[in-house]
Design an enzyme around this catalytic site. Sequence first.
Site, PDB file in Angstrom:
ATOM      1  N   GLU A 198      19.031  34.333  -7.406  1.00  0.00           N
ATOM      2  CA  GLU A 198      19.121  35.793  -7.471  1.00  0.00           C
ATOM      3  C   GLU A 198      18.912  36.336  -8.884  1.00  0.00           C
ATOM      4  O   GLU A 198      18.716  37.544  -9.061  1.00  0.00           O
ATOM      5  CB  GLU A 198      20.497  36.250  -6.964  1.00  0.00           C
ATOM      6  CG  GLU A 198      20.758  35.988  -5.491  1.00  0.00           C
ATOM      7  CD  GLU A 198      19.971  36.915  -4.581  1.00  0.00           C
ATOM      8  OE1 GLU A 198      19.291  37.820  -5.093  1.00  0.00           O
ATOM      9  OE2 GLU A 198      20.024  36.722  -3.358  1.00  0.00           O
ATOM     10  N   GLU A 257      25.926  12.912  -1.820  1.00  0.00           N
ATOM     11  CA  GLU A 257      26.991  13.375  -2.705  1.00  0.00           C
ATOM     12  C   GLU A 257      27.812  12.227  -3.285  1.00  0.00           C
ATOM     13  O   GLU A 257      28.581  12.421  -4.227  1.00  0.00           O
ATOM     14  CB  GLU A 257      27.913  14.351  -1.992  1.00  0.00           C
ATOM     15  CG  GLU A 257      28.813  13.753  -0.940  1.00  0.00           C
ATOM     16  CD  GLU A 257      29.807  14.788  -0.427  1.00  0.00           C
ATOM     17  OE1 GLU A 257      31.008  14.601  -0.694  1.00  0.00           O
ATOM     18  OE2 GLU A 257      29.387  15.766   0.212  1.00  0.00           O
TER      19      GLU A 257
END
Length: 281
Positions: free
Chosen positions: A91, A122
């Site tokens: 953004e 992960e």
Amino acid sequence: MNSNIEKSDKPSFIKISEQPSLYDDLEKKSVREILEDINKEDQKVAIAVQKAIPQIEKLVTQIVPRMKQGGRIFYMGAGTSGRLGVLDASEIPPTFGMPPTLIIGLIAGGDTALRNPVENAEDNTIRGWEELTEHNINDKDTVIGIAASGTTPYVIGAMHAAREHGILTGCITSNPNSPMAAEADIPIEMIVGPEYVTGSSRMKSGTGQKMILNMITTSVMIQLGRVKGNKMVNMQLSNRKLVDRGTRMIIEELGLEYDKAKALLLMHGSVKKAIDAYKAG
């Protein structure tokens, strides 16, 4: 450092975020009851974030001078946490007109993991640092780990290596005294309590993470001069709505007619440049 960390059935600290929900028999509740319960829990998130503001402030005040010297922010996470980091980073270019290389979101498993889980990604303790070195990370940069549990090996491994190289580290977690916080120069502990659906950290923890990420990047961008008054004067003009919004900003600032303000905006490519050029004559 091993490429994969062994899982332990005996956690070294209490994961508040994974404690049993305060609610039970969820399947017996009406839709209205479920919605009201979730909303009640969500109201706790803003309070938890408010309590974390002193630590958020410490991190932002360390980031700003580094970015003024050309530093960057790297978000690192897995699953929901990783996706939120990528979302916030994505953004920044349209909102503040900054290059996409300034704030970078890295997620365990790469872009594939944005839509689909990547098995064991992960748990890899070295891949995070490898990805940071691929971006030529240096001591002007900042690494911010994001993990509700505070135990994600991908994140912890990267933060540990970053600290060894003199790079500022921060983190956002929903548990106190976590292994991830131990690797952070400035840990942000946002204690939202047990999730409505036990262990579902995409709920309160994810909401709180997004709030804190918004606070970090917005305050940093304001400090870097990317906002004027209260307006996004450096936003990218990527659609008609934003061209119209930018035009109205110029009208408010300069008092021009709509068509003239729009032409000025399109000529210079940003609200700030258009206003500065007009005032310069």
